[in-house]
Design a protein around this motif. Structure first.
Motif, PDB file in Angstrom:
ATOM      1  N   GLY A  59       0.810  -1.204   0.000  1.00  0.00           N
ATOM      2  CA  GLY A  59       0.000   0.000   0.000  1.00  0.00           C
ATOM      3  C   GLY A  59       0.845   1.256   0.000  1.00  0.00           C
ATOM      4  N   PHE A  60       0.187   2.387  -0.221  1.00  0.00           N
ATOM      5  CA  PHE A  60       0.882   3.668  -0.209  1.00  0.00           C
ATOM      6  C   PHE A  60       1.319   4.015   1.207  1.00  0.00           C
ATOM      7  CE2 PHE A  60      -1.193   5.287  -4.306  1.00  0.00           C
ATOM      8  CZ  PHE A  60      -0.011   5.163  -5.016  1.00  0.00           C
ATOM      9  N   ARG A  61       2.580   4.350   1.350  1.00  0.00           N
ATOM     10  CA  ARG A  61       3.141   4.839   2.610  1.00  0.00           C
ATOM     11  C   ARG A  61       4.466   5.496   2.268  1.00  0.00           C
ATOM     12  NH1 ARG A  61       4.650  -0.249   1.896  1.00  0.00           N
ATOM     13  NH2 ARG A  61       6.810  -0.830   2.413  1.00  0.00           N
ATOM     14  N   VAL A  62       4.943   6.385   3.099  1.00  0.00           N
ATOM     15  CA  VAL A  62       6.223   7.044   2.853  1.00  0.00           C
ATOM     16  C   VAL A  62       7.324   5.981   2.833  1.00  0.00           C
ATOM     17  CG1 VAL A  62       7.922   8.679   3.735  1.00  0.00           C
ATOM     18  CG2 VAL A  62       5.485   9.227   3.849  1.00  0.00           C
ATOM     19  N   GLY A  63       8.078   5.935   1.745  1.00  0.00           N
ATOM     20  CA  GLY A  63       9.135   4.956   1.596  1.00  0.00           C
ATOM     21  C   GLY A  63       8.756   3.752   0.753  1.00  0.00           C
ATOM     22  N   ALA A  64       7.456   3.586   0.441  1.00  0.00           N
ATOM     23  CA  ALA A  64       7.020   2.454  -0.382  1.00  0.00           C
ATOM     24  C   ALA A  64       7.641   2.563  -1.774  1.00  0.00           C
ATOM     25  CB  ALA A  64       5.500   2.434  -0.484  1.00  0.00           C
ATOM     26  N   GLU A  65       8.042   1.421  -2.333  1.00  0.00           N
ATOM     27  CA  GLU A  65       8.717   1.398  -3.627  1.00  0.00           C
ATOM     28  C   GLU A  65       7.897   0.607  -4.647  1.00  0.00           C
ATOM     29  OE1 GLU A  65      12.561  -0.237  -2.858  1.00  0.00           O
ATOM     30  OE2 GLU A  65      13.351   1.618  -1.967  1.00  0.00           O
ATOM     31  N   PHE A  66       7.970   1.043  -5.908  1.00  0.00           N
ATOM     32  CA  PHE A  66       7.258   0.392  -7.002  1.00  0.00           C
ATOM     33  C   PHE A  66       8.217   0.263  -8.182  1.00  0.00           C
ATOM     34  CE2 PHE A  66       4.381   2.764  -4.343  1.00  0.00           C
ATOM     35  CZ  PHE A  66       3.362   1.863  -4.085  1.00  0.00           C
ATOM     36  N   SER A  67       8.325  -0.940  -8.715  1.00  0.00           N
ATOM     37  CA  SER A  67       9.332  -1.214  -9.739  1.00  0.00           C
ATOM     38  C   SER A  67       8.886  -0.867 -11.149  1.00  0.00           C
ATOM     39  CB  SER A  67       9.733  -2.696  -9.694  1.00  0.00           C
ATOM     40  OG  SER A  67       8.596  -3.528  -9.889  1.00  0.00           O
ATOM     41  N   SER A  68       7.594  -0.513 -11.347  1.00  0.00           N
ATOM     42  CA  SER A  68       7.104  -0.141 -12.678  1.00  0.00           C
ATOM     43  C   SER A  68       5.946   0.839 -12.547  1.00  0.00           C
ATOM     44  CB  SER A  68       6.649  -1.382 -13.459  1.00  0.00           C
ATOM     45  OG  SER A  68       5.498  -1.954 -12.858  1.00  0.00           O
ATOM     46  N   TYR A  69       5.643   1.514 -13.650  1.00  0.00           N
ATOM     47  CA  TYR A  69       4.525   2.467 -13.632  1.00  0.00           C
ATOM     48  C   TYR A  69       3.195   1.741 -13.482  1.00  0.00           C
ATOM     49  CZ  TYR A  69       1.155   5.970 -15.071  1.00  0.00           C
ATOM     50  OH  TYR A  69       0.074   6.804 -15.125  1.00  0.00           O
ATOM     51  N   SER A  70       3.054   0.579 -14.136  1.00  0.00           N
ATOM     52  CA  SER A  70       1.804  -0.176 -14.037  1.00  0.00           C
ATOM     53  C   SER A  70       1.546  -0.628 -12.598  1.00  0.00           C
ATOM     54  CB  SER A  70       1.837  -1.389 -14.977  1.00  0.00           C
ATOM     55  OG  SER A  70       2.906  -2.250 -14.649  1.00  0.00           O
ATOM     56  N   GLU A  71       2.597  -1.007 -11.886  1.00  0.00           N
ATOM     57  CA  GLU A  71       2.476  -1.413 -10.490  1.00  0.00           C
ATOM     58  C   GLU A  71       2.055  -0.218  -9.628  1.00  0.00           C
ATOM     59  OE1 GLU A  71       5.348  -3.263  -6.968  1.00  0.00           O
ATOM     60  OE2 GLU A  71       6.049  -3.226  -9.046  1.00  0.00           O
ATOM     61  N   LEU A  72       2.640   0.942  -9.884  1.00  0.00           N
ATOM     62  CA  LEU A  72       2.278   2.163  -9.161  1.00  0.00           C
ATOM     63  C   LEU A  72       0.832   2.551  -9.436  1.00  0.00           C
ATOM     64  CD1 LEU A  72       2.992   4.788  -7.555  1.00  0.00           C
ATOM     65  CD2 LEU A  72       3.696   5.771  -9.751  1.00  0.00           C
ATOM     66  N   HIS A  73       0.429   2.513 -10.708  1.00  0.00           N
ATOM     67  CA  HIS A  73      -0.926   2.921 -11.081  1.00  0.00           C
ATOM     68  C   HIS A  73      -1.961   1.954 -10.509  1.00  0.00           C
ATOM     69  CE1 HIS A  73      -3.787   5.232 -13.392  1.00  0.00           C
ATOM     70  NE2 HIS A  73      -4.306   4.122 -13.882  1.00  0.00           N
ATOM     71  N   ARG A  74      -1.609   0.669 -10.443  1.00  0.00           N
ATOM     72  CA  ARG A  74      -2.521  -0.323  -9.872  1.00  0.00           C
ATOM     73  C   ARG A  74      -2.779  -0.028  -8.395  1.00  0.00           C
ATOM     74  NH1 ARG A  74       0.501  -4.697 -10.273  1.00  0.00           N
ATOM     75  NH2 ARG A  74       0.320  -4.613 -12.543  1.00  0.00           N
ATOM     76  N   GLU A  75      -1.713   0.336  -7.671  1.00  0.00           N
ATOM     77  CA  GLU A  75      -1.862   0.671  -6.259  1.00  0.00           C
ATOM     78  C   GLU A  75      -2.621   1.985  -6.073  1.00  0.00           C
ATOM     79  OE1 GLU A  75      -2.058   0.386  -2.397  1.00  0.00           O
ATOM     80  OE2 GLU A  75      -1.294  -1.197  -3.699  1.00  0.00           O
ATOM     81  N   TYR A  76      -2.418   2.924  -6.993  1.00  0.00           N
ATOM     82  CA  TYR A  76      -3.123   4.211  -6.974  1.00  0.00           C
ATOM     83  C   TYR A  76      -4.633   3.994  -7.088  1.00  0.00           C
ATOM     84  CZ  TYR A  76      -4.925   8.491  -9.255  1.00  0.00           C
ATOM     85  OH  TYR A  76      -5.671   9.586  -9.634  1.00  0.00           O
TER      86      TYR A  76
END
Length: 294
Positions: free
Chosen positions: A156-173
């Motif tokens: 989930g979103f939290r300060v320091g969370a990392e995402f290895s791709s844009y699709s992974e980031l957008h999915r969590e968004y």
């Protein structure tokens, strides 16, 4: 309460909560972000048509839902408005006792992610959708240790969370918006190409597409101040300076996204979502969100 079968011309909804529930489900199932471009309350409509029957419990007489990319492009350097034609127009019925979808245009002038409603078999003879299966992934179908190492588990979103791709980031968004009952938009973004002009020697992975992204609540932003001299006030705006924001930047090595700043406070009412669990045949327990997919 009548069962809504989905947005379509002629579909009826007996309450605002039923309409809003279908509105949120439509966005989730079709991978689109929408907003209320136009609305007129019962009170305002009654001044126009005092003799028309209208149920005050419905709150609104007119609502237009449009794609987040709908609207004319402004002169600003950054904007997500590109005149997308997607719109759903909802009006009161003739007897004023329910909502009716009067007009619907589902065409887009931009790329929309395709979501496949695949179904998978779970222990106990239960079939659940791919979205629901994803919610139960860790409990029902654990992955091998090597596969788990190859694909990091996003918590989930939290300060320091990392995402290895844009699709992974957008999915969590998108998941964050659904799970927290909030609507957000990309208030600021800078591409890798633009960032490279500022810092040509900094390492950046072109596959990530963006170097900076700010997700903000749709109620964030300053109230628009008209320059006109007339006395008529601003009729409609959803900007009330909400401070909720999630700022994402590239990592130091430029190979992944990192959440640098996060403010989850709102200055307006946000619906509370209870993570209730329901029992399914075969002894499988799934969350309300996963159950809703079925």
């Amino acid at each position: 309460m009548s069962q809504a079968t989905g947005f379509r011309v002629g579909a009826e909804f007996s309450s605002y909560s039923e309409l809003h529930r279908e509105y949120r489900r439509y966005q989730r199932d079709n991978s689109v972000q929408m907003w209320t471009r136009h609305s007129r309350t019962i009170e305002a409509q009654r001044r126009r048509a005092p003799k028309r029957p209208m149920n005050d419990a419905l709150k609104f007489a007119e609502i237009d839902y449009v794609c987040n990319h709908g609207g004319a492009m402004g002169p600003r350097a950054r904007t997500n408005k590109m005149k997308c034609a997607c719109v759903i127009k909802v009006r009161l019925s003739a007897d004023g006792d329910k909502f009716v979808v009067k007009e619907m245009n589902e065409s887009h002038n931009h790329t929309v992610p395709q979501v496949k409603a695949e179904h998978t078999h779970q222990p106990g003879g239960v079939f659940v959708s791919a979205a629901a299966s994803d919610c139960q992934h860790s409990a029902l179908s654990p992955t091998p240790s090597d596969a788990r190492a190859a694909m990091p588990q996003v918590t989930g979103f939290r300060v320091g969370a990392e995402f290895s791709s844009y699709s992974e980031l957008h999915r969590e968004y998108r998941r964050y918006q659904r799970d927290n009952s909030v609507q957000m938009w990309t208030r600021h973004s800078r591409t890798i190409k633009a960032q490279r002009r500022r810092a040509p020697k900094r390492p950046m992975n072109d596959a990530l597409k963006f170097a900076e992204i700010d997700y903000a609540c749709i109620h964030g932003g300053k109230l628009y101040k008209t320059k006109r001299s007339g006395k008529r006030p601003i009729q409609r705006t959803n900007k009330i300076k909400c401070p909720c924001v999630i700022k994402v930047r590239l990592s130091a090595d430029g190979d992944k996204f990192v959440v640098k700043q996060m403010n989850e406070s709102h200055n307006h009412t946000v619906p509370q979502v209870k993570a209730e669990h329901t029992h399914q045949p075969g002894g499988v327990f799934v969350s309300a969100a996963a159950s809703d997919c079925q």
